[in-house]
Design a protein around this motif. Structure first.
Motif, PDB file in Angstrom:
ATOM      1  N   CYS A   1     -27.209  10.467   7.746  1.00 60.21           N
ATOM      2  CA  CYS A   1     -26.692  10.148   6.244  1.00 60.21           C
ATOM      3  C   CYS A   1     -25.178   9.742   6.699  1.00 60.21           C
ATOM      4  CB  CYS A   1     -26.525  11.168   5.514  1.00 60.21           C
ATOM      5  SG  CYS A   1     -25.620  10.947   3.877  1.00 60.21           S
TER       6      CYS A   1
ATOM      7  N   HIS B   1     -30.280  10.571  -0.490  1.00 63.54           N
ATOM      8  CA  HIS B   1     -29.911  11.967  -0.104  1.00 63.54           C
ATOM      9  C   HIS B   1     -29.799  13.024  -1.226  1.00 63.54           C
ATOM     10  CE1 HIS B   1     -27.604  14.801   3.077  1.00 63.54           C
ATOM     11  NE2 HIS B   1     -28.821  15.037   2.746  1.00 63.54           N
TER      12      HIS B   1
ATOM     13  N   HIS C   1     -22.646   9.759   5.014  1.00 68.29           N
ATOM     14  CA  HIS C   1     -21.698  10.670   4.429  1.00 68.29           C
ATOM     15  C   HIS C   1     -21.584  12.139   4.854  1.00 68.29           C
ATOM     16  CE1 HIS C   1     -21.176   7.433   1.311  1.00 68.29           C
ATOM     17  NE2 HIS C   1     -22.395   7.420   1.470  1.00 68.29           N
ATOM     18  N   CYS C   2     -22.796  12.604   5.431  1.00 63.74           N
ATOM     19  CA  CYS C   2     -23.150  13.746   5.752  1.00 63.74           C
ATOM     20  C   CYS C   2     -23.691  14.139   7.079  1.00 63.74           C
ATOM     21  CB  CYS C   2     -24.289  14.475   4.829  1.00 63.74           C
ATOM     22  SG  CYS C   2     -24.093  14.387   3.118  1.00 63.74           S
TER      23      CYS C   2
ATOM     24  N   CYS D   1     -25.670  14.963  -0.474  1.00 62.19           N
ATOM     25  CA  CYS D   1     -24.592  14.241  -1.041  1.00 62.19           C
ATOM     26  C   CYS D   1     -24.907  13.362  -2.244  1.00 62.19           C
ATOM     27  CB  CYS D   1     -23.663  13.413  -0.374  1.00 62.19           C
ATOM     28  SG  CYS D   1     -24.758  11.980   0.736  1.00 62.19           S
TER      29      CYS D   1
HETATM   30 ZN    ZN Z   1     -25.479  12.837   2.556  1.00 61.79          ZN
END
Ligand code: ZN
Lengths: 89, 998
Positions: A6, A59, A8-9, A63
């Motif tokens: 991901c 996700h 973001h994560c 997130c």
């Molecule tokens: Zn994420």
């Protein structure tokens, strides 16, 4: 189980994500005249590709961002992942 | 009971601790550290079961995971488990096991008659015989097969044992603790890598437990013990025995089953029976070793015929002699190692070697010990029924086609070695395409597909020195990449005996005039003749041959049979083995308990249960609950002896006459904020949203892009840029994802945030003609009059000191309100409503009454919004804006959606005003029409109308708009009902909607 990066994560297991289909599909703009054919292509017609495929995942247990994943549909190899607003070169 | 076959000295078992156990009702003794197999062999028990098809006597063939025969039914702590390999089951005090596949007993088995009628049971037997006539299947064939076949009986009781799942991440996962696994683990651990070392057996060390080698001036076993002890002390290493890695999945995810309690008489308190590990490894070292393969000869399934490596393991690990007059039949040097072990313990073996003149250090040692060796000799057939009594042996010509004169020699066991097959299952599961290695006549892993490397015997390398060298190096290199440490490790000196080349020989020809069964697959009773038949009948692909003959399809997955099967096919087809190819290896490598796979997700734990803050009040007030998605909701509140029908009727009637309160906490709630919030709503809902004033709610319908209704609900404008959206209970999660999809991907320019607040608010719907009076008493300081709070109005109020949101919305069709407070105050709110409502005869109502109320009002819900209907079908076309565009609008122009006779919601009343119509019934014109009777529509929801005191249903009916007044039949073949009905308006009660505005 796939291991998806991901943007973001970081690396997360597939069970945190839900699949969202072909990411190359573009929704026709609102309030614009759209032919039957164009609309059918947008809503229904999908290629069932073997090989590299750009697809959407959300996700949901993380997130909650929708992301784009470049994946090989035959081998499950994941090449790259992108944020929702990132242009895919 | 004596353990007549236990040797005085030797073995790794604990002779100080005797254990008693029962097999087939008889009590025996063994030692701590035994397996069930070794303990039975120590007692001279070789007959453990019957074969699957012919019910031939079965003994022990291996000493571990490869065992095809010794599958037993285990009884432990009041539970029973089938399909347990006696060679893997550790002995514990009080263990009980029984043979399977035999009836009435292992010694006298009626099914064995198949053995003498075997002409009837060739390859494809099941396909051919049981196919016809069809009617015979249930009456004759199935009961017969059920009685005769099967590998034990599953318990029908609830499993009391507990199974757990564990998720783990590591740098290096190592499958197998033989020399290569230990070397790799040690090197990687020294570099600081996070290592998991998994061993399926109780003891670590793999082949080092039985081989006669020296590493760094210690015996192989002592070296292994030292390494394991050191690894166990390191914080970055997890060392697990009794743990089988059985599956290699995508992206280096491996699954391991750890047997936590199977070796104990009962599971310790708070311990699981098994633990399933999901391990995501950066790198994987497969050091799973190899399995000895048999040589095929006549009656090679007779008890007492076993792998030579197994005989050696029983002797060296368990101190058990598998016989006192052993015959060793080999095509390579491994057989000699077994013979040497026998000789060292005072037993005189005879070695038959198919090779003419082999020379090596091992053979020299055997010769020096005075072992009787016959070169160019083979076993033609084993003799004896329940146990080997003798062997027919003969010399064999160099081309392996001609047998010499047959002699019969006495023996009590035949130890076979047909060389070694690398265990490539995990590598193959990872996607690695295996390749055939000529020098060893077997497949080894090819190009790595994932981050895996296979070393040692699993890679077809049988030299210890080379194995250690490559494994230490691999452990260092793999860990260096990850930890960037580079601690050099000195590779220890190795002393091992060199072997000579094995003989490419795997099957003894039949002597003239003899028709011995020569088995390839011992568990499924597949013989050479079966494969020959399959090929003769035209099966070519190895995958087809496998399925037709069932070769390799038993629970042992053909661990000992696959390669010999391939050899046979390649020989008959005159192709080389790699051209024949092998069947696909699929997980699991060994059978895995269903309990372990399910883990804790059983019964109540199979899905989460969500309860509203008022749940305990409902419980105390005799609510009967129903599953609504993952929520538990009161279906009705039982008074006295009321049933569902009576209670829901009472509750619904009370709403129509007085006032009722319903827990609506489960409704999905989404908080929407931002300057473009109205624009978002305007695009996702079918109706107009740009002009909704602050303090007002609006009902909205949202579609999918294909025009189908996705969800409905009300959304309220709390303040300028702040909205509160409600969704149905079922669609709450989907609607949130839907909004996020458009905001993140399609219209990122919209400045809006959405977040689920479903669990932040407790909700109570107050409905009925007296609801306003009640509301006024709950909020004495607020003006809740029809002017102060009109229909679809919203205000904030003070509920005895608690901030509340009050919406004037109605699902029941009555004058109604919905009060929300923060969840923690939910119970307080509820109790106040009940307390204050007493004077208005308030009653709580459940989902059943709620349904009744909405059905007779013609309000749609999930049973109409079923993923197949558009707004028109639900009489919601008035909410579809003609002016603006929205999600799914373009699809509504599709010809089917604008057809004249488009389906539409209607009301349905039985002509007799008595008979309730089952939901799902079909509406037809003529109840006597021949099948298939054309279906005009279906009943989507049914209730007992409390307004009219007769049954009422909603239906989605073709051309519904023009069908009002028509008489049709509702047919339910399931309930065996044909009900004459009349079609009426779906708005059965208060069609003008006056009550909600009153
Ligand atoms: Zn994420």
């Amino acid at each position: 189980m796939l291991y998806i990066n991901c943007p973001h994560c970081g690396m997360r297991s597939q069970n945190e994500f839900s699949y969202g289909g072909d990411a190359s599909v573009k929704r026709p703009e609102l309030n614009k005249e759209v032919s039957d054919q164009e609309w059918d292509n947008f809503v229904y017609n999908r290629k069932s590709l073997r090989g590299k495929h750009l697809e959407l995942w959300q996700h949901i247990s993380g997130c909650r961002q929708w992301i784009k994943v470049e994946r090989d549909t035959a081998t499950h190899e994941i090449f790259r992942t992108f944020k929702a607003d990132e242009e895919v070169a | 009971m004596t353990q007549a076959f236990r040797i005085e000295n030797g073995g790794l078992i604990n002779k100080d601790k005797k254990l008693s156990f029962k097999f087939n009702g008889k009590t025996y003794l063994g030692y701590e550290g035994d397996t069930l197999a070794s303990a039975l062999l120590a007692n001279g028990v070789h007959l453990v079961g019957r074969s699957f098809k012919y019910h031939r006597p079965r003994g022990f063939f291996g000493a571990g995971v490869d065992e095809p025969y010794a599958v037993v039914q285990l009884f432990r702590n009041g539970e029973t488990e089938p399909n347990i390999k006696a060679t893997e089951q550790e002995l514990f005090e009080g263990l009980e096991a029984k043979s399977v596949n035999c009836w009435p007993s292992v010694n006298f088995d009626i099914g064995a008659i198949n053995n003498f009628l075997k002409i009837f049971l060739p390859a494809g037997f099941y396909y051919k015989t049981f196919m016809w006539p069809k009617s015979f299947w249930y009456r004759i064939y199935e009961p017969f097969i059920r009685k005769a076949a099967g590998l034990g009986v599953a318990s029908t009781k609830h499993d009391k044992e507990r199974y757990e799942h564990k998720y783990e991440y590591c740098d290096l996962l190592i499958a197998g603790s033989g020399p290569s696994g230990l070397a790799g683990a040690y090197a990687a651990a020294k570099n600081g890598a996070k290592v998991i070392l998994a061993e399926d057996k109780p003891r670590f060390g793999g082949s080092l437990l039985t081989s006669d080698v020296n590493i760094g001036n210690q015996s192989g076993k002592d070296w292994a013990d030292g390494i394991v002890a050191e690894l166990k002390k390191m914080p970055n290493v997890v060392v697990k025995n009794r743990s089988q890695i059985f599956g290699y999945y995508d992206h280096n995810m491996l699954v391991m089953s750890e047997k936590v309690s199977d070796h104990l008489p009962s599971t310790k308190k708070y311990h699981p029976n098994k633990r399933l590990w999901y391990i995501r490894a950066k790198e994987v070292l497969i050091s799973s070793g190899s399995i000895e393969r048999p040589i095929v000869f006549g009656n090679n399934d007779t008890p007492g015929v076993m792998l030579s490596s197994a005989a050696k393991e029983y002797l060296k690990v368990y101190g058990v002699l598998v016989g006192r007059k052993p015959l060793v039949f080999t095509n390579n040097d491994s057989g000699y190692e077994t013979a040497i072990e026998f000789k060292k313990h005072g037993v005189d073996p005879i070695v038959l070697d198919s090779r003419k003149n082999p020379e090596s250090e091992i053979i020299d040692e055997a010769k020096n010990l005075g072992i009787n060796i016959k070169n160019s000799y083979v076993v033609v057939a084993a003799q004896g029924y329940k146990k080997v009594k003798s062997a027919d042996i003969a010399s064999i010509s160099e081309d392996k086609k001609q047998l010499g004169k047959i002699e019969n020699i006495q023996c009590d066991c035949i130890c076979v070695s047909g060389f070694w097959t690398p265990t490539v299952h995990l590598a193959s599961q990872s996607g690695n395409k295996t390749k055939f290695k000529e020098e060893i006549d077997a497949f080894v892993p090819g190009q790595s597909k994932q981050n895996e490397i296979t070393l040692g015997a699993a890679n077809g390398v049988f030299s210890l020195e080379e194995t250690l060298k490559t494994s230490f190096t691999a452990g260092s290199e793999l860990s260096k990449k990850i930890t960037e440490n580079d601690n050099k490790i000195a590779i220890p000196n190795v002393v091992e005996k060199k072997s000579s080349q094995h003989d490419r020989f795997w099957c003894v020809p039949l002597p003239k005039g003899k028709n011995y069964k020569r088995f390839l697959d011992f568990q499924n009773d597949v013989a050479v003749s079966d494969v020959e038949i399959a090929l003769r009948e035209g099966y070519r692909s190895i995958e087809h041959v496998k399925r037709y003959t069932t070769l390799g399809m038993a629970t042992d997955q053909g661990k000992t049979s696959n390669l010999n099967g391939l050899q046979l096919v390649s020989e008959i087809e005159n192709k080389v083995v790699p051209a024949v190819g092998h069947t696909t290896f699929r997980p699991p490598y060994t059978p895995v308990s269903i309990g372990a796979i399910v883990g804790r997700e059983v019964g109540k734990h199979s899905k989460p249960t969500r309860k509203s803050p008022m749940h305990s009040w409902h419980e105390k007030n005799d609510a009967v609950f129903v599953d609504a998605g993952v929520w538990l909701r009161p279906r009705y509140y039982k008074r006295g002896n009321e049933n569902l029908f009576e209670a829901s009727k009472r509750e619904a009637k009370n709403v129509r006459t007085n006032v009722g309160v319903c827990d609506v906490t489960t409704l999905g709630k989404i908080d929407i904020k931002g300057p473009d919030a109205a624009e978002l709503l305007n695009r996702v809902y079918t109706n107009a949203w740009l002009k909704l004033p602050v303090g007002k709610a609006r009902y909205g319908v949202m579609l999918r892009e294909d025009g189908i209704v996705m969800d409905d609900g009300t959304t309220t404008r709390i303040s300028e840029n702040h909205y509160h959206m409600t969704t149905t209970t079922a669609q709450a999660a989907n609607v949130l994802s839907h909004l996020e999809y458009y905001l993140q991907l399609v219209w990122p320019e919209l400045n809006v945030n959405v977040v689920s607040t479903t669990e932040q608010w407790a909700g109570a719907a107050i409905a009925g003609p007296k609801s306003r009076d009640l509301l006024q008493k709950l909020f004495p300081n607020s003006d809740v009059s029809n002017e102060g709070l009109p229909f679809m109005g919203y205000m904030e109020g003070d509920l005895f000191g608690v901030k509340a949101r009050i919406y004037r919305i109605s699902f029941s069709g009555e004058l109604a309100y919905e009060v929300n407070v923060e969840s923690d105050y939910g119970n307080f709110m509820w109790e106040k409503i009940i307390e204050v409502g007493e004077e208005f005869n308030i009653q709580p109502y459940g989902t059943e009454a709620l349904s009744t109320l909405r059905i007779e009002m013609g309000h749609v819900a999930g049973s109409e919004l079923d993923g197949r209907t558009i707004p028109f079908d639900n009489a919601l076309e008035g909410l579809v804006s003609k002016k603006k565009d929205f999600i799914g609008k373009r699809s509504l122009q599709r010809s089917a959606f604008i057809a004249e006779d488009r389906q539409r919601i209607v009301g349905v009343v039985p002509l007799d005003k008595q008979t309730s119509i089952p939901e799902g019934s079909h509406l037809v014109k003529d109840d006597k029409a021949p099948l298939p009777n054309p279906k005009l529509g279906h009943i989507s929801a049914s209730c007992w109308s409390v307004e009219y005191d007769n049954p009422f249903s909603l239906a989605i009916l073709k051309d519904g708009k023009n069908m009002i007044g028509q008489k049709l039949f509702a047919m339910s073949p399931l309930k065996n009902k044909v009900i004459p009905v009349e079609i009426v308006s779906s708005h059965y009660v208060d069609p003008k909607g006056e009550r909600v505005r009153s």
